[in-house]
Design a protein around this motif. Sequence first.
Motif, PDB file in Angstrom:
ATOM      1  N   ALA A  25      -1.242  12.860  12.574  1.00 22.04           N
ATOM      2  CA  ALA A  25      -1.975  11.755  11.952  1.00 22.04           C
ATOM      3  C   ALA A  25      -3.354  12.218  11.493  1.00 22.04           C
ATOM      4  O   ALA A  25      -3.828  11.826  10.414  1.00 22.04           O
ATOM      5  N   ALA A  26      -3.991  13.077  12.285  1.00 19.45           N
ATOM      6  CA  ALA A  26      -5.311  13.593  11.916  1.00 19.45           C
ATOM      7  C   ALA A  26      -5.244  14.456  10.655  1.00 19.45           C
ATOM      8  O   ALA A  26      -6.241  14.579   9.928  1.00 19.45           O
ATOM      9  N   LEU A  27      -4.067  15.029  10.390  1.00 14.91           N
ATOM     10  CA  LEU A  27      -3.874  15.821   9.173  1.00 14.91           C
ATOM     11  C   LEU A  27      -3.475  14.965   7.973  1.00 14.91           C
ATOM     12  O   LEU A  27      -3.233  15.498   6.892  1.00 14.91           O
ATOM     13  N   GLY A  28      -3.385  13.651   8.170  1.00 13.27           N
ATOM     14  CA  GLY A  28      -3.058  12.752   7.074  1.00 13.27           C
ATOM     15  C   GLY A  28      -1.598  12.389   6.952  1.00 13.27           C
ATOM     16  O   GLY A  28      -1.209  11.743   5.968  1.00 13.27           O
ATOM     17  N   HIS A  29      -0.790  12.743   7.934  1.00  9.25           N
ATOM     18  CA  HIS A  29       0.630  12.390   7.890  1.00  9.25           C
ATOM     19  C   HIS A  29       0.824  10.917   8.234  1.00  9.25           C
ATOM     20  O   HIS A  29       0.067  10.337   9.015  1.00  9.25           O
ATOM     21  N   ARG A  30       1.862  10.334   7.657  1.00  6.49           N
ATOM     22  CA  ARG A  30       2.357   9.030   8.109  1.00  6.49           C
ATOM     23  C   ARG A  30       3.361   9.312   9.218  1.00  6.49           C
ATOM     24  O   ARG A  30       4.413   9.882   8.966  1.00  6.49           O
ATOM     25  N   VAL A  31       3.010   8.939  10.416  1.00 10.25           N
ATOM     26  CA  VAL A  31       3.757   9.356  11.594  1.00 10.25           C
ATOM     27  C   VAL A  31       4.628   8.215  12.108  1.00 10.25           C
ATOM     28  O   VAL A  31       4.154   7.086  12.289  1.00 10.25           O
ATOM     29  N   VAL A  32       5.892   8.525  12.351  1.00 14.00           N
ATOM     30  CA  VAL A  32       6.819   7.585  12.977  1.00 14.00           C
ATOM     31  C   VAL A  32       6.985   8.025  14.422  1.00 14.00           C
ATOM     32  O   VAL A  32       7.580   9.070  14.703  1.00 14.00           O
ATOM     33  N   LEU A  33       6.416   7.250  15.329  1.00 18.64           N
ATOM     34  CA  LEU A  33       6.403   7.567  16.759  1.00 18.64           C
ATOM     35  C   LEU A  33       7.565   6.835  17.412  1.00 18.64           C
ATOM     36  O   LEU A  33       7.624   5.610  17.399  1.00 18.64           O
ATOM     37  N   THR A  34       8.501   7.576  17.980  1.00 18.19           N
ATOM     38  CA  THR A  34       9.673   6.939  18.574  1.00 18.19           C
ATOM     39  C   THR A  34       9.693   7.132  20.086  1.00 18.19           C
ATOM     40  O   THR A  34       9.216   8.138  20.622  1.00 18.19           O
ATOM     41  N   ALA A  35      10.259   6.141  20.759  1.00 15.66           N
ATOM     42  CA  ALA A  35      10.434   6.177  22.211  1.00 15.66           C
ATOM     43  C   ALA A  35      11.548   5.205  22.573  1.00 15.66           C
ATOM     44  O   ALA A  35      11.837   4.266  21.826  1.00 15.66           O
ATOM     45  N   ARG A  36      12.146   5.408  23.724  1.00 13.34           N
ATOM     46  CA  ARG A  36      13.237   4.523  24.155  1.00 13.34           C
ATOM     47  C   ARG A  36      12.736   3.115  24.451  1.00 13.34           C
ATOM     48  O   ARG A  36      13.452   2.142  24.227  1.00 13.34           O
ATOM     49  N   ASP A  37      11.528   3.004  24.956  1.00  5.69           N
ATOM     50  CA  ASP A  37      10.942   1.717  25.301  1.00  5.69           C
ATOM     51  C   ASP A  37      10.041   1.257  24.155  1.00  5.69           C
ATOM     52  O   ASP A  37       9.013   1.884  23.886  1.00  5.69           O
ATOM     53  N   PRO A  38      10.400   0.183  23.449  1.00  5.65           N
ATOM     54  CA  PRO A  38       9.598  -0.231  22.284  1.00  5.65           C
ATOM     55  C   PRO A  38       8.175  -0.611  22.655  1.00  5.65           C
ATOM     56  O   PRO A  38       7.246  -0.365  21.875  1.00  5.65           O
TER      57      PRO A  38
END
Length: 230
Positions: A25-38
């Motif tokens: 994110a600090a590099l300017g990416h659009r980040v999709v953060l995934t985890a089992r627990d929403p």
Amino acid sequence: MTDAPVSVVTGANRGIGLETCRQLAALGHRVVLTARDPAKAQAAARRIGPAVHPVRLDVTDAADAAALAAELRDRYGRVDVLVNNAAIHYDTWQRVSTADLAVVREAADTNVFGPWQLVQALLPLLRESRHGRIVNVSSGAGAIADLGAGTPAYSITKLALNGLTKMLARDLAHDRILVNAVCPGWVATDMGGGGGRPVADGAAGVVWAATLPDGGPTGGFFRDKHAIPW
């Protein structure tokens, strides 16, 4: 912002996954953060900022993988980076000769078949990228030269993940998708325990592999940006 890379990170509500999201994110990416627990995914995304989109994902669930692919197709139209970070069972209590094979099978579902399934689900979107990158977060515990008698579920599944990395790299070379395995080293996380190096240092190697330039290495195994033995 629409041209910013789209990066998906699995198992990202804590530890190396979370720090990888933060650095991307600090590099300017659009980040999709995934985890089992929403709820945990949402809380983790809020800690980083608005560039991070939380999504529930159990990497062992084919329906979850398909739903993620559909959401990403509708939301972004492509995926530039897939970081397969989710992993379970650092089984320090086991020895290979007496291992509970049910634990090994459970580890394989997350540590090997999960990444494999997710690559297959997201491959059409990775092919829409001009700079597709797949990073499999592995471990020196899965290097053949360093295999011991302990942590059999973890070690065997990381060994298999390394093999998957090489096979995918060769299969996707014509798509110009770079596929590499990264060992973050012994890092002070919930899985690694205390005494390891800072999480940011371990995640930096993952981010390096996720942002390799065109023509960069593929089918390699790296720690701290340097190739290490399989």
